[in-house]
Design an enzyme around this catalytic site. Sequence first.
Site, PDB file in Angstrom:
ATOM      1  N   LYS A  86      11.071 -31.083  -0.837  1.00 48.53           N
ATOM      2  CA  LYS A  86      11.017 -32.082  -1.922  1.00 48.53           C
ATOM      3  C   LYS A  86      11.319 -31.444  -3.264  1.00 48.53           C
ATOM      4  O   LYS A  86      11.119 -32.054  -4.294  1.00 48.53           O
ATOM      5  CB  LYS A  86       9.608 -32.693  -1.983  1.00 48.53           C
ATOM      6  CG  LYS A  86       9.147 -33.411  -0.736  1.00 48.53           C
ATOM      7  CD  LYS A  86       7.792 -34.060  -1.046  1.00 48.53           C
ATOM      8  CE  LYS A  86       7.009 -34.429   0.185  1.00 48.53           C
ATOM      9  NZ  LYS A  86       5.594 -34.651  -0.112  1.00 48.53           N
TER      10      LYS A  86
ATOM     11  N   ARG B  12       8.864 -14.429   5.937  1.00 52.28           N
ATOM     12  CA  ARG B  12      10.257 -14.062   6.202  1.00 52.28           C
ATOM     13  C   ARG B  12      11.133 -15.047   5.455  1.00 52.28           C
ATOM     14  O   ARG B  12      10.900 -16.259   5.498  1.00 52.28           O
ATOM     15  CB  ARG B  12      10.554 -14.142   7.701  1.00 52.28           C
ATOM     16  CG  ARG B  12      12.023 -14.159   8.008  1.00 52.28           C
ATOM     17  CD  ARG B  12      12.329 -14.043   9.467  1.00 52.28           C
ATOM     18  NE  ARG B  12      12.122 -12.685   9.943  1.00 52.28           N
ATOM     19  CZ  ARG B  12      12.623 -12.207  11.089  1.00 52.28           C
ATOM     20  NH1 ARG B  12      13.347 -12.976  11.875  1.00 52.28           N
ATOM     21  NH2 ARG B  12      12.393 -10.973  11.464  1.00 52.28           N
TER      22      ARG B  12
ATOM     23  N   HIS C  90      13.129  -4.790   6.217  1.00 47.94           N
ATOM     24  CA  HIS C  90      12.295  -5.334   7.293  1.00 47.94           C
ATOM     25  C   HIS C  90      11.276  -4.243   7.632  1.00 47.94           C
ATOM     26  O   HIS C  90      11.341  -3.605   8.687  1.00 47.94           O
ATOM     27  CB  HIS C  90      13.181  -5.681   8.490  1.00 47.94           C
ATOM     28  CG  HIS C  90      12.555  -6.573   9.514  1.00 47.94           C
ATOM     29  ND1 HIS C  90      11.188  -6.831   9.554  1.00 47.94           N
ATOM     30  CD2 HIS C  90      13.105  -7.272  10.551  1.00 47.94           C
ATOM     31  CE1 HIS C  90      10.942  -7.648  10.573  1.00 47.94           C
ATOM     32  NE2 HIS C  90      12.079  -7.933  11.182  1.00 47.94           N
TER      33      HIS C  90
ATOM     34  N   ARG D 143      10.293 -12.749  18.016  1.00 52.65           N
ATOM     35  CA  ARG D 143       9.397 -11.596  18.158  1.00 52.65           C
ATOM     36  C   ARG D 143       8.557 -11.330  16.917  1.00 52.65           C
ATOM     37  O   ARG D 143       7.350 -11.066  17.027  1.00 52.65           O
ATOM     38  CB  ARG D 143      10.207 -10.330  18.463  1.00 52.65           C
ATOM     39  CG  ARG D 143      10.599 -10.196  19.895  1.00 52.65           C
ATOM     40  CD  ARG D 143      11.922  -9.465  19.999  1.00 52.65           C
ATOM     41  NE  ARG D 143      12.987 -10.353  19.561  1.00 52.65           N
ATOM     42  CZ  ARG D 143      13.702 -11.112  20.383  1.00 52.65           C
ATOM     43  NH1 ARG D 143      13.523 -11.034  21.659  1.00 52.65           N
ATOM     44  NH2 ARG D 143      14.626 -11.948  19.921  1.00 52.65           N
ATOM     45  N   THR D 144       9.178 -11.370  15.748  1.00 49.76           N
ATOM     46  CA  THR D 144       8.421 -11.008  14.543  1.00 49.76           C
ATOM     47  C   THR D 144       7.322 -12.031  14.303  1.00 49.76           C
ATOM     48  O   THR D 144       6.195 -11.686  13.964  1.00 49.76           O
ATOM     49  CB  THR D 144       9.372 -10.903  13.326  1.00 49.76           C
ATOM     50  OG1 THR D 144      10.447 -10.033  13.678  1.00 49.76           O
ATOM     51  CG2 THR D 144       8.659 -10.346  12.112  1.00 49.76           C
TER      52      THR D 144
HETATM   53  C1  NCD Z   1      15.967  -8.438  13.369  1.00 47.98           C
HETATM   54  C2  NCD Z   1      15.921  -9.194  12.047  1.00 47.98           C
HETATM   55  O1  NCD Z   1      15.436 -10.310  11.957  1.00 47.98           O
HETATM   56  O2  NCD Z   1      16.402  -8.593  11.087  1.00 47.98           O
HETATM   57  N1  NCD Z   1      15.209  -9.045  14.372  1.00 47.98           N
HETATM   58  C3  NCD Z   1      13.858  -8.849  14.458  1.00 47.98           C
HETATM   59  O3  NCD Z   1      13.119  -9.003  13.505  1.00 47.98           O
HETATM   60  N2  NCD Z   1      13.393  -8.399  15.634  1.00 47.98           N
HETATM   61  C4  NCD Z   1      17.339  -8.111  13.814  1.00 47.98           C
HETATM   62  C5  NCD Z   1      18.340  -9.217  14.018  1.00 47.98           C
HETATM   63  O4  NCD Z   1      18.091 -10.391  13.763  1.00 47.98           O
HETATM   64  O5  NCD Z   1      19.420  -8.885  14.477  1.00 47.98           O
END
Ligand code: NCD
Length: 358
Positions: free
Chosen positions: A118, A139, A172, A89-90
Amino acid sequence: MAKLTDISREDFSRLSLEAKRPYLERCEGDGLPYHTLFAQQFDRGILERLCTLANRIRFINKSREGALYLKTVLAHKRAMLYFSQPSSRTFLSHLAACQILGMTTGSVRDAATSSEFKGESHEDSIRTFSSYFDMIIMRSPEQGLAERMAWELSNSSRPIPILNAGSGKDQHPTQALLDIYTLVRSFETKGGLDGRTVTFCGDLMRGRTVRSLSYLLTNFRDVKQIFVAPQELQVPADVVMILAKKGIDFEVTDDLKSAVKVSDAVYMTRIQDEWDSSKGASARIDTSKFKFGAEELSLLKKDGALLHPLPRRDEIATCCDRDPRAMYWRQMRNGMWIRAALIAATFGLEKPIMDCGY
Ligand code: NCD
């Protein structure tokens, strides 16, 4: 104006999150972020501006003419999606947000396919991306990496903004923005989010979405927070300290049913077992009381809201999915709108979009 070029990386890292905020702003005093790294960058005013902009983008995008206009606003910019941790989703909602605004994108989703494999440092990788792109959405499993990279980029010959799409067990911020946007939308015709009670349940110790959302909720008046988890996974001390310092009403318990009865919103989370120090450690914790099923749904207020950042395992039974209070599907779509708003605002487009004729 506080600038990242005027402070050493070490001195910056030692500041409190509140003290870091001015260094990350677009323009002095405006409040909107240039680098988006943590929830402490958003106060009530900024949250309201971003939710309003997200509503505006959502509305404009409804017509073909409006959608085509939006596609021009960042057609001259490119975004790099640099995800070295799993994501559906993100990743996709940031990608869709970029597409709504007309941005071209590139991506690395696996460090094994980049030169980091590398032995290249994160610093060198980021400098590489900044040679080709105008924003990095990243991320990483590493806490604080986005912040380090923001400092590096601001001190490089080609400064570009960093957007933290999840850093370790830590923060997040864009998930918290979409959670707030969903809560604001859920209660907008029912008297608003002020004065509500929000329950968090599940792995509160390692869930980064919980830390970011708990902080954002402190921007609203008299919002009580209840933390429901097994003792081993209860809300960490730093979150509790912030709430105590801000005089926020909160409760720590292991009784989900009692919490649901008094809550306006319930935010379920997954056990984050990827962080287990020994294999199977989470599986030895009794999590059976921390699941939301038909019985919990029957206890939830009629105009309540059930949220989950997803992915879910069995924390929410699928029998809840079609209930009008189940907001987790809407959260996904709201994520696209609020991320489009944040990206547009980062590039100074708040006013042009708000004022456009569509
Ligand atoms: C969350 C995350 O990555 O922290 N998911 C997300 O971004 N929708 C929550 C999770 O992974 O449980």
